[in-house]
Design an enzyme around this catalytic site. Structure first.
Site, PDB file in Angstrom:
ATOM      1  N   HIS A  67       0.859  -1.181   0.000  1.00  0.00           N
ATOM      2  CA  HIS A  67       0.000   0.000   0.000  1.00  0.00           C
ATOM      3  C   HIS A  67       0.894   1.229   0.000  1.00  0.00           C
ATOM      4  O   HIS A  67       1.556   1.525   0.990  1.00  0.00           O
ATOM      5  CB  HIS A  67      -0.926   0.026   1.211  1.00  0.00           C
ATOM      6  CG  HIS A  67      -1.736   1.279   1.307  1.00  0.00           C
ATOM      7  ND1 HIS A  67      -2.596   1.682   0.318  1.00  0.00           N
ATOM      8  CD2 HIS A  67      -1.799   2.246   2.261  1.00  0.00           C
ATOM      9  CE1 HIS A  67      -3.167   2.823   0.656  1.00  0.00           C
ATOM     10  NE2 HIS A  67      -2.689   3.191   1.830  1.00  0.00           N
ATOM     11  N   ASP A  69       1.089   5.099  -0.315  1.00  0.00           N
ATOM     12  CA  ASP A  69       0.404   6.398  -0.279  1.00  0.00           C
ATOM     13  C   ASP A  69       1.064   7.381  -1.239  1.00  0.00           C
ATOM     14  O   ASP A  69       2.286   7.562  -1.210  1.00  0.00           O
ATOM     15  CB  ASP A  69       0.442   6.978   1.131  1.00  0.00           C
ATOM     16  CG  ASP A  69      -0.445   6.214   2.094  1.00  0.00           C
ATOM     17  OD1 ASP A  69      -1.648   6.121   1.831  1.00  0.00           O
ATOM     18  OD2 ASP A  69       0.079   5.716   3.118  1.00  0.00           O
ATOM     19  N   ASP A 191      -7.617   1.622   2.398  1.00  0.00           N
ATOM     20  CA  ASP A 191      -7.209   2.540   3.450  1.00  0.00           C
ATOM     21  C   ASP A 191      -8.149   3.717   3.686  1.00  0.00           C
ATOM     22  O   ASP A 191      -8.131   4.285   4.766  1.00  0.00           O
ATOM     23  CB  ASP A 191      -5.796   3.061   3.161  1.00  0.00           C
ATOM     24  CG  ASP A 191      -5.143   3.689   4.390  1.00  0.00           C
ATOM     25  OD1 ASP A 191      -5.532   3.325   5.521  1.00  0.00           O
ATOM     26  OD2 ASP A 191      -4.251   4.536   4.226  1.00  0.00           O
ATOM     27  N   HIS A 441      -6.234   9.756  -0.599  1.00  0.00           N
ATOM     28  CA  HIS A 441      -6.945   9.759   0.676  1.00  0.00           C
ATOM     29  C   HIS A 441      -6.135  10.363   1.820  1.00  0.00           C
ATOM     30  O   HIS A 441      -6.650  10.425   2.953  1.00  0.00           O
ATOM     31  CB  HIS A 441      -7.408   8.335   1.034  1.00  0.00           C
ATOM     32  CG  HIS A 441      -6.312   7.330   1.117  1.00  0.00           C
ATOM     33  ND1 HIS A 441      -5.901   6.584   0.034  1.00  0.00           N
ATOM     34  CD2 HIS A 441      -5.542   6.928   2.155  1.00  0.00           C
ATOM     35  CE1 HIS A 441      -4.926   5.776   0.406  1.00  0.00           C
ATOM     36  NE2 HIS A 441      -4.683   5.963   1.689  1.00  0.00           N
TER      37      HIS A 441
END
Length: 1001
Positions: A67, A69, A191, A441
């Protein structure tokens, strides 16, 4: 999107020979598939690439993933390159290097990747040999893309148009690079902090077969585990005919982390599998036993003989060998126990392969029709603060979205010279990518570190600089004038050097909507009287008013004007109108300011009265419908919990809203007021204290009451963090019910202290009732509806009957321990004492049956405000002072959502019906648009329809069918288009087309 597909046989305007030539060109160039990708083998990717499972066993699907970001604790650049590892050890380029190397070693292994923004960077830096190897991995389904957008967008604070754009950007790159095997089958939002129904609707319309996420309310999860409903069918629209917006949705078991004890990344401490029996620390039996226990425990919470385990987490697999070496062993040793009667089968898998097995189970699934907001991870930990966090960045993102749409449109309307013309070379791509990154996000959500927020804003500003060149070139081509053009980006604080200094200038008002607009122009000036002429030379009513004290304070040294010139500008659909402004010598003085509140301000549509004792709003009347409500408004602040003196140690922070009392503190019971009342403009200027002020404004032709608020610097000398709200208290009998929009589109019903799908145990009476407001919220009873339209994403609620509150600003002194690691305490060089934020709310009072007719276009105008540009002096002789890119305005229900260049002679357009079913007697009906009669300067010679994300032909978008538990209603037959050029739009429908165009002679 397939490569051997010809367009519909709709090129009837061309000769047979030209049709064949055109189809060949259109298919390769317009859809941007490189010719060397035509030979891709699609027989072994997608669902065909899945490993076999074992019937009657518990099949455990291991999904290796990372994951990544696109900015959070570090900037997107720092994350990609591995910079600033003193903040967080993470380097995405090394992750992709390592993963690809490990996949090439073993054809059984699998990996999924999500964030195209990072993959695109990495791909550009690879030699042809590596690109060839990666294409092979994708073609064989060993490397699978999921989600596929430029980022994993936030779901609470994003506007649907920006989400569609960022998804299109990422998916187009995957399509161009890998063909059909690069198309994701699954949406993957592991997430984001709560999940919007409109996102699910968009994912369904983009062709995804399923959707997986990791976070949901802790009470909701407990209930779903008990009822085996962690996998469900989400009916994501009340307007679109099922299954058009139905989306199978799965809730992952461990967020997006591995089961406890099975993390083998270099960032983890779990023991590796030590399988030499001669070693003292030999642990194969223990690992297998613990894994079997974890798998069986997880299986008890799901319905089928298949479960999914996410083997990875934040920025993992930088040394992929650690993971794969242990996963290889885990699979081998667990499966070896089958010979001794074990009923567990473990395999490398992907979300799409897991989804395929769920589909094969042929079960029925619980139907969900609401959303997954708000999200709490414990009794006092509601993630509802980020709905408002970093309000200035949220506004800047919204403004940038409007600028991008204008840039895209003018790039089309201005032709090739828009990209390279008298003002140099420009592009829309820089802003498009910056906007795509901003949807992440931890970007527009406001949950990043301060230096990362600054980087997002810098990217948007840089993108706008590139787009300004496109806009200037295009307007020069359309108007015939190459006079220098100036953009005043600080008009929100009444700063514009040209208008402040010049005695004569021109204002170009560009309208990106497909219908005409009337917009109040407000410019900083120093003279007391002006003449304003429209494009025909006709004088326009205007007014000069003294600048408010609040504006002078917030503007600081960015301007020196003492007055503001106000007039109403009219702009044609998808076009511009030019206004000439000149100082009027010996003209009348500027409007006078009177101390104290007026009894009322009103025009022919609206009347607002004020309490003479307090200076506050007292009532609101719709003069057209003859309805009046009692209405007061004031500003308050909740004392943010510091996490030290309450029953929980949870503090308010960037994510979490946790007031230490359900009753907010009023900033002032009265307001110092002054007013201006002229035929063109009426204002009541209110000062609630040194850090809160407001102007309540009514223009002569406005049907909505404007409230322009200014908040900050929020004082913290008392050691208290503050969450600032404005609250409207009315006589409406709302009965604890209020309504908020989902990502700017459909509206959802909310009820205080209630969740539609489980019995809520409310533990936070304020934060637990907050919901995201992206563009509007309202309360109503049988007679009256009060709608508030916002200019950015904010949090809000109705805590008391008849009230509606909106959170405007947050300044906090403690971190909320959700990872960002710093308090939400924004300061800058411009505002060293704390951030000052300005915004506006628009209030509309209508009967409920007529409310959507007012708030739908009002919200759209607020999102896509006209772009103003300026030139010194009057317009050059012979220049075209007014232009529309449309032959005629579109109906009020139809919105031109997208108009952008796709290929050399092709455009991408999206047409949207912006009304829900049954919300408007006049507009909630089908409308027809003739594509050939759309543009004034372009002739449409070819058309083909695509899915929402423009990466599949619409008639090739075949999704998996899912069966809801409830009996399905008979499906209505879709309305057929009258002809290939005429397209029908039903309520809330968006249709996407690629058009081939030629200049209209």
């Amino acid at each position: 999107m397939s490569h051997d597909r010809c367009l519909y046989s709709n090129m009837v305007a061309l000769s047979p020979v030209l049709v064949l030539t055109y189809l060949s060109y259109f298919h390769s160039a317009v859809l941007s598939f490189p010719l060397d990708q035509q030979s891709h083998d699609t027989s072994s990717c997608g669902y065909k690439s899945c490993h076999a499972t074992v019937p009657n066993m518990l099949n455990v699907h291991l999904v290796p993933h990372t994951h990544d970001d696109v900015g959070w604790l570090k900037t997107v650049d720092q994350y990609f390159y591995g910079g600033r590892n003193d903040i967080q050890h993470a380097g995405v380029q090394y992750i992709l290097d390592s993963v690809v190397g490990q996949l090439l070693q073993n054809p059984e292994r699998r990996f999924i990747y999500v964030e195209t923004a990072f993959f695109y960077r990495w791909w550009k830096n690879q030699p042809p040999s590596m690109q060839k190897a990666v294409r092979q991995l994708v073609d064989q389904g060993r490397l699978e893309f999921v989600n596929g957008g430029w980022c994993m967008s936030d779901e609470a604070t994003t506007h649907y148009s920006a989400v569609i754009d960022q998804m299109t950007l990422g998916l187009r790159f995957l399509n161009d690079t890998f063909g059909p095997c690069g198309r994701p089958r699954v949406a993957w939002h592991i997430d984001p902090f709560g999940h919007a129904r409109e996102h699910a609707s968009m994912f369904a319309q983009m062709g995804y077969d399923g959707f997986f996420f990791g976070r949901l309310d802790y009470q909701d999860r407990t209930n779903r585990i008990r009822t085996l409903e962690q996998e469900l069918l989400w009916r994501a629209s009340e307007s679109l005919e099922p299954p058009y917006a139905d989306l199978f949705t799965g809730i992952l078991p461990n967020g997006y982390n591995p089961p406890k004890g099975f993390c083998w990344d270099q960032s983890c401490d779990d023991a590796p599998i030590m399988d030499d029996p001669d070693l003292e620390d030999y642990n194969v039996d223990d690992v297998v036993q613990r894994f079997a226990a974890a798998a069986n425990s997880q299986a008890m919470a799901y319905k089928t003989k298949h479960i999914i385990m996410t083997m990875g987490s934040d920025f993992q697999y930088e040394n992929a060998n650690l993971w794969y070496k242990n996963l290889d062993k885990l699979i081998r040793y667990v499966n070896a126990r089958q010979a001794n009667g074990s009923q567990i089968n473990v395999l490398y898998s992907t979300p799409s392969c897991y989804l395929q097995e769920l589909h094969r189970s042929n079960l029925t699934w619980t139907l969900k029709t609401d959303d997954f907001f708000p999200y709490a991870d414990d009794a006092h930990n509601f993630w509802t603060g980020y709905f408002t966090s970093r309000p200035a960045l949220k506004r800047y993102e919204r403004v940038s979205n409007g600028r991008l749409q204008t840039c895209n449109q003018l790039e089309v309307l201005g032709g090739p010279s828009s990209r390279k013309g008298p003002f140099g070379a420009g592009d829309s791509e820089t802003l498009r990518e910056a906007m795509a990154v901003a949807q992440h996000h931890d970007a527009v959500s406001g949950t990043e570190k301060q230096h990362v927020a600054n980087d997002y804003a810098r990217r948007l500003a840089n993108g706008w600089q590139h787009c300004q060149v496109v806009v200037s070139n295009s307007l020069a081509a359309l108007s015939g004038s190459s006079a220098g053009r100036i953009y005043c980006d600080n008009l929100n604080v009444s700063a514009c050097p040209l208008t402040e200094a010049s005695k004569k200038f021109s204002v170009n008002v560009y309208n990106s909507l497909a219908r005409p607009v009337v917009w109040p122009v407000r410019l900083p000036v120093n003279a007391s009287a002006y003449t304003v002429l429209d494009a025909t030379g006709t004088p326009v009513d205007c007014q000069v008013v003294p600048m408010s004290k609040a504006t002078q304070q917030v503007r600081k040294d960015r301007g020196y004007a003492v007055n503001e010139l106000v007039f109403q500008a009219q702009a044609p659909p998808l076009g511009y109108s030019t206004y000439s402004v000149s100082v009027l010598q010996n003209g009348p003085p500027s409007a006078s300011v009177k101390s104290g509140p007026p009894a009322a301000i009103q025009n022919k549509f609206v009347r607002a009265t004020f309490d003479p004792a307090t200076g506050l709003l007292d009532s609101l009347t719709n003069l057209e419908t003859q309805q009046t409500i009692k209405l007061t408004q004031n500003f308050y602040w909740y004392n943010a919990s510091d996490g030290k003196s309450s029953i929980s140690d949870q503090a308010s922070g960037a994510y979490i809203f946790r007031p230490n009392s359900s009753s907010p503190f009023i900033i002032s019971c009265t307001a110092e007021t002054e007013s201006i009342q002229t035929p063109e403009l009426q204002e009541v200027r209110q000062q609630f204290g040194p850090w809160v002020s407001q102007v309540i404004r009514l223009h002569s032709n406005s049907k909505a009451l404007e409230m322009e608020w200014t908040v900050g610097p929020v004082p913290i000398a008392d050691g208290l963090g503050k969450e600032v709200i404005t609250r409207l208290d009315s006589s409406i009998a709302s009965s604890g019910v209020f309504y908020t929009d989902s990502n700017g589109r459909e509206v959802l019903r909310r009820k205080k202290d209630f969740r539609p799908t489980w019995d809520l145990r409310q533990t936070e009476p304020v934060a637990g009732n907050y919901y995201p407001i992206n563009s509007r919220a309202y309360i109503k009873d049988d007679k009256d509806q009060l709608t508030v339209v916002t200019d950015r994403s904010q949090g809000g609620s109705s805590i008391h009957d008849g009230s509606l509150e909106v959170m405007l600003h947050r300044r906090l002194l403690h971190d909320d321990w959700r990872g960002v690691g710093e308090p939400l305490n924004e300061m800058s060089g411009v505002f060293p004492l704390g951030l000052v934020v300005r915004g506006r709310l628009l209030l509309s009072l209508t009967p409920p049956a007529l409310a959507a007719d007012a708030h739908r276009p009002l919200a759209q105008e607020n999102v896509l405000q006209p772009l103003l540009s300026f030139t010194e002096g009057g317009p050059p002789p012979g220049s075209l002072l007014e232009f529309s890119g449309l032959q005629a305005a579109l109906p009020p229900a139809v919105h031109l959502l997208t108009l952008s260049q796709w290929g050399q002679d092709s455009l991408l357009i999206r047409l949207e019906h912006q009304f829900q079913t049954k919300e408007s007697k006049e507009h909630s009906v089908p409308f027809t648009v003739n594509l050939q009669k759309l543009f004034s300067t372009l002739k449409v010679v070819g058309v083909s329809e695509l899915n929402l994300s423009a990466n599949q032909w619409i008639d090739e978008m075949k999704r998996l069918d899912w069966r809801p538990k409830m009996a399905a209603k008979p499906l209505r037959k879709p309305l057929g288009d009258p002809s290939m050029w005429e397209v029908i739009l039903t309520p809330m429908q968006i249709r996407t087309f690629i058009l081939r165009v030629a200049p209209r002679r």
